[in-house]
Design a protein around this motif. Structure first.
Motif, mmCIF file in Angstrom:
data_model
loop_
_atom_site.group_PDB
_atom_site.id
_atom_site.type_symbol
_atom_site.label_atom_id
_atom_site.label_comp_id
_atom_site.label_asym_id
_atom_site.label_seq_id
_atom_site.Cartn_x
_atom_site.Cartn_y
_atom_site.Cartn_z
ATOM 1 N N TRP A 104 0.891 -1.184 0.067
ATOM 2 C CA TRP A 104 -0.133 -0.106 -0.027
ATOM 3 C C TRP A 104 0.798 1.261 -0.127
ATOM 4 O O TRP A 104 0.267 2.314 0.307
ATOM 5 C CB TRP A 104 -0.987 -0.149 1.218
ATOM 6 C CG TRP A 104 -1.938 -1.178 1.153
ATOM 7 C CD1 TRP A 104 -1.760 -2.279 1.714
ATOM 8 C CD2 TRP A 104 -3.232 -1.049 0.366
ATOM 9 N NE1 TRP A 104 -3.007 -3.083 1.572
ATOM 10 C CE2 TRP A 104 -3.619 -2.280 0.443
ATOM 11 C CE3 TRP A 104 -3.609 -0.321 -0.613
ATOM 12 C CZ2 TRP A 104 -4.903 -2.945 -0.309
ATOM 13 C CZ3 TRP A 104 -4.706 -0.649 -1.193
ATOM 14 C CH2 TRP A 104 -5.474 -2.054 -1.324
ATOM 15 N N SER A 105 2.047 1.120 -0.344
ATOM 16 C CA SER A 105 2.818 2.257 -0.371
ATOM 17 C C SER A 105 2.429 3.290 -1.747
ATOM 18 O O SER A 105 2.215 2.802 -2.923
ATOM 19 C CB SER A 105 4.402 1.849 -1.033
ATOM 20 O OG SER A 105 5.432 3.012 -1.179
ATOM 21 N N LEU A 106 2.434 4.595 -1.340
ATOM 22 C CA LEU A 106 2.005 5.318 -2.329
ATOM 23 C C LEU A 106 3.012 5.517 -3.697
ATOM 24 O O LEU A 106 2.352 6.046 -4.688
ATOM 25 C CB LEU A 106 1.992 6.869 -1.567
ATOM 26 C CG LEU A 106 1.010 7.158 -0.688
ATOM 27 C CD1 LEU A 106 1.322 8.656 -0.044
ATOM 28 C CD2 LEU A 106 -0.234 7.482 -1.591
ATOM 29 N N LEU A 107 4.185 5.006 -3.590
ATOM 30 C CA LEU A 107 5.117 4.819 -4.581
ATOM 31 C C LEU A 107 4.721 4.099 -5.583
ATOM 32 O O LEU A 107 5.136 4.015 -6.656
ATOM 33 C CB LEU A 107 6.580 4.442 -4.005
ATOM 34 C CG LEU A 107 7.367 5.528 -3.550
ATOM 35 C CD1 LEU A 107 8.741 5.165 -2.776
ATOM 36 C CD2 LEU A 107 7.686 6.763 -4.411
ATOM 37 N N ASN A 108 4.050 2.940 -5.179
ATOM 38 C CA ASN A 108 3.731 2.060 -6.029
ATOM 39 C C ASN A 108 2.069 1.804 -6.583
ATOM 40 O O ASN A 108 1.796 1.381 -7.668
ATOM 41 C CB ASN A 108 3.994 0.476 -5.441
ATOM 42 C CG ASN A 108 5.340 0.284 -5.187
ATOM 43 O OD1 ASN A 108 6.133 0.851 -6.135
ATOM 44 N ND2 ASN A 108 5.822 -0.311 -4.240
ATOM 45 N N LEU A 109 1.367 2.449 -5.656
ATOM 46 C CA LEU A 109 -0.091 2.583 -6.110
ATOM 47 C C LEU A 109 -0.365 3.376 -7.316
ATOM 48 O O LEU A 109 0.301 4.233 -7.651
ATOM 49 C CB LEU A 109 -0.988 2.859 -5.127
ATOM 50 C CG LEU A 109 -1.167 1.893 -3.805
ATOM 51 C CD1 LEU A 109 -1.600 2.581 -2.571
ATOM 52 C CD2 LEU A 109 -1.342 0.682 -3.937
ATOM 53 N N SER A 253 2.138 0.773 5.384
ATOM 54 C CA SER A 253 2.995 1.182 4.214
ATOM 55 C C SER A 253 3.361 2.532 4.218
ATOM 56 O O SER A 253 4.515 2.893 3.700
ATOM 57 C CB SER A 253 2.398 0.386 2.841
ATOM 58 O OG SER A 253 2.255 -0.933 2.744
ATOM 59 N N THR A 254 2.317 3.428 4.683
ATOM 60 C CA THR A 254 2.649 4.825 4.720
ATOM 61 C C THR A 254 3.688 5.362 5.357
ATOM 62 O O THR A 254 4.730 5.793 5.322
ATOM 63 C CB THR A 254 1.144 5.367 4.939
ATOM 64 O OG1 THR A 254 0.259 5.069 4.140
ATOM 65 C CG2 THR A 254 1.494 7.099 4.952
ATOM 66 N N VAL A 255 3.619 4.613 6.719
ATOM 67 C CA VAL A 255 4.804 5.091 7.677
ATOM 68 C C VAL A 255 6.199 4.443 7.416
ATOM 69 O O VAL A 255 7.183 5.246 7.295
ATOM 70 C CB VAL A 255 4.475 4.410 9.016
ATOM 71 C CG1 VAL A 255 5.712 4.500 10.118
ATOM 72 C CG2 VAL A 255 3.293 4.971 9.764
ATOM 73 N N ILE A 256 6.304 3.230 6.587
ATOM 74 C CA ILE A 256 7.328 2.770 6.324
ATOM 75 C C ILE A 256 7.937 3.626 5.059
ATOM 76 O O ILE A 256 9.266 4.083 4.977
ATOM 77 C CB ILE A 256 7.304 1.350 5.796
ATOM 78 C CG1 ILE A 256 7.079 0.517 7.178
ATOM 79 C CG2 ILE A 256 8.505 0.847 4.976
ATOM 80 C CD1 ILE A 256 6.822 -1.030 6.851
ATOM 81 N N VAL A 257 7.055 4.085 4.042
ATOM 82 C CA VAL A 257 7.610 4.782 2.953
ATOM 83 C C VAL A 257 7.872 6.135 3.292
ATOM 84 O O VAL A 257 8.903 6.835 2.527
ATOM 85 C CB VAL A 257 6.763 4.675 1.686
ATOM 86 C CG1 VAL A 257 5.393 5.822 2.231
ATOM 87 C CG2 VAL A 257 7.109 5.142 0.318
ATOM 88 N N LEU A 258 7.291 6.889 3.956
ATOM 89 C CA LEU A 258 7.568 8.324 4.623
ATOM 90 C C LEU A 258 9.003 8.228 5.229
ATOM 91 O O LEU A 258 9.719 9.129 4.884
ATOM 92 C CB LEU A 258 6.718 8.609 5.787
ATOM 93 C CG LEU A 258 5.280 9.313 5.288
ATOM 94 C CD1 LEU A 258 4.282 9.610 6.391
ATOM 95 C CD2 LEU A 258 5.357 10.326 4.422
#
Length: 421
Positions: A104-109, A253-258
Motif C-alpha cells: 500500500w505504498s504511495l510509491l507503487n499504487l 505502508s505509509t509510515v514505512i515509505v515516509l
C-alpha cells in the motif's frame, strides 16, 4: 524477450547499447562519475533499449517529464492486467514481508487506490503541518550539529545527516528518539531492493527488516488507538474523509515509505550536495556570504547530483507515444532522472554547479501522480541544515576524497569527512 520497435520487429540495433556507451551500474568507475556516460546516452537518442533489464531508458528532460504524467504508464500493472495478459512471467512470491510492506505504498499504487490513499494522507500531512515543524527541526539540527562544530573533523553522513534526518522523522511520527538507529538500519536494508543488482544476503536482509518494521509499526498503531497523542501516527489512525478511513495495512505502508523515502532523499542530498560544495568552494561562499539563500541552494544540490537516479514504470496500454517511439502494453520504461537533470535543452550550462541557479523545476521529487508527498518536509530539512552549516562552516572542505556507495538507483556517498574551518 526483446521489446518490439514501432514496426513490430526486435529491439533496434542501429544505435549502440547503453552498456557499449559505458552504462554499467555495477562498475565503481561509472558510479564515481556517471555524467559523461549520461551525456553519451542522451546524445545517442531519447529512448535506448537496455537488454540487461528489458528496459527502455528515457534520456531527455521533456520525455521524462511527460512520462511522469502519462496516464498510460504505471508503477504497477496488476490493477489493469494480469501477467498472462501482457505475456509476462508470473511475479515471484518470494520475500512476502517486503512485498507486504510495499503493498500500500504511495510509491507503487495507481488510481483509484492511489487517489484515495493520498487524499487521506494529505489531510494530515499538509504543507501547513510541515511548516509548523520548523522550530522542532531547527532544534534537532542544532543538537546534532553543535557538538560536531568543535571537532577537528566529522563525517557528514554518519555523524550529522543520518541522525538528523531520522530524529526529524521520529518527531513527526511520534516514535521515541532512541528507536532512530534501529529505524535507520531497517531503512538501509529495505531500500536495497530498489537497486539493479542485489545479493541474496541483501534480499534476505530486506525481508527481515521489513518483517521487523511491520511488527513495530503495528504495535505503534495499537498503542495510538488506546492512547492518542499529538503525532502523525495518531492522525493517520484517526483520519476520516467521506466516511473512509485508512486500514492498518495502509498505515503500515505509509509510515514505512515516509521514513525510507524521506530519510534516504535528505541524507543523500546533503552528502552529494556538500561534496559539490567542497568541489566548488566559491559557490559555497555565495551561501555563507548571504548572496544565495539556503532554500535556493537546495534546488541545485538536488539537480546537480540527484539522490534518485532512475524511476521505472510499466506501459499499461498499446500506443503510448514517448521519446519518438510507440510503446506497447507490457514494456517497461526507465526514467533517467540524473540524465534529465543535466539536459542542456532544459538547464543552460547543465554541468556547471551553480548554487544560485534556483530552478525548482528539476526532476528530483518525481512528478504527476507520484510527485513526492514528502517534498515540503525534505526541502525544509535541507534549508535548515544548510543554514546552520553555513554559519558553522564558512570554510567547509573535505579531509579525504569521498567515495560513492556501490549502488546506482539511490545515489549516495559512503562517507564525507569534512572540516568546517
Amino acid at each position: 524477450m526483446p521489446a518490439a520497435d514501432p514496426g513490430g520487429g526486435a529491439a533496434p540495433s542501429a544505435s549502440p547499447s547503453p552498456t557499449e556507451l559505458g552504462f554499467r551500474p555495477g562498475d565503481p568507475a561509472f558510479l564515481a562519475d556517471p555524467y559523461p556516460v549520461f551525456r553519451a546516452l542522451a546524445d545517442a537518442g531519447p529512448a535506448l533499449y537496455y537488454p540487461e533489464r528489458d528496459l527502455w531508458l528515457l534520456t531527455r528532460f521533456t520525455d521524462v517529464h511527460a512520462a511522469l504524467r502519462h496516464r498510460g504508464l504505471g508503477r504497477i500493472y496488476t490493477h489493469r492486467h494480469s501477467a498472462a495478459d501482457l505475456g509476462l512471467p508470473e511475479p515471484e512470491a518470494a520475500y512476502p514481508r517486503w512485498q507486504a510492506s510495499e503493498q500500500w505504498s504511495l510509491l507503487n499504487l495507481e488510481p483509484p487506490d492511489h487517489t484515495r490513499l493520498r487524499r487521506l494522507v494529505t489531510k494530515v500531512f499538509t504543507a501547513r503541518s510541515v511548516a509548523a515543524m520548523r522550530p522542532t527541526i531547527e532544534r534537532i539540527c542544532r543538537e546534532q550539529l553543535g557538538p560536531l562544530a568543535t571537532r577537528e573533523s566529522f563525517d557528514v553522513l554518519a555523524d550529522f545527516a543520518q541522525p538528523y534526518s531520522i530524529a526529524v522523522i521520529c518527531a513527526l511520527l511520534g516514535v521515541p528518539a532512541e528507536a532512530g538507529p534501529t529505524l535507520l538500519a531497517w531503512s538501509h536494508a529495505i531500500v536495497k531492493m530498489y537497486e539493479f543488482q542485489t545479493t541474496d544476503a541483501e534480499r534476505d536482509g530486506a525481508e527481515r527488516a521489513a518483517a521487523d518494521f511491520i511488527a513495530y509499526v503495528r504495535a505503534l498503531i495499537g498503542d495510538r488507538r488506546t492512547d492518542p497523542r499529538d503525532d502523525l501516527i495518531t492522525e493517520l489512525v484517526q483520519v476520516a474523509d467521506e466516511g473512509d478511513r485508512l486500514s492498518e495495512d495502509e498505515i503500515v505502508s505509509t509510515v514505512i515509505v515516509l521514513l525510507n523515502a524521506g530519510h534516504e532523499a535528505t541524507v543523500n542530498t546533503l552528502g552529494n550536495g556538500l561534496r559539490a560544495a567542497c568541489l566548488f568552494p566559491d559557490e559555497w561562499r555565495r551561501v555563507v556570504g548571504g548572496e544565495v539563500s539556503p532554500a535556493t541552494a537546495v534546488e541545485e544540490l538536488i539537480r546537480w547530483d540527484a539522490p534518485l537516479q532512475l524511476f521505472e514504470r510499466w506501459v499499461l496500454e498499446d500506443g503510448v507515444e514517448l521519446a519518438g517511439r510507440t510503446f506497447r502494453a507490457g514494456e517497461r520504461i526507465g526514467m533517467m532522472f540524473g540524465v534529465a537533470n543535466r539536459d542542456p535543452e532544459r538547464f543552460p550550462d547543465p554541468d556547471r554547479f551553480d548554487i544560485g541557479r534556483g530552478d525548482a523545476g528539476h526532476i528530483g521529487f518525481g512528478g504527476g501522480t507520484h510527485f513526492c508527498i514528502g517534498a515540503p518536509l525534505a526541502r525544509l530539512e535541507l534549508d535548515i541544515a544548510l543554514t546552520q552549516l553555513a554559519a558553522a562552516g564558512p570554510d567547509l572542505h573535505w579531509v579525504e576524497e569521498p567515495q560513492y556507495q556501490p549502488y546506482f538507483v539511490i545515489r549516495g556517498l559512503r562517507s564525507l569527512r569534512v572540516q568546517l574551518r
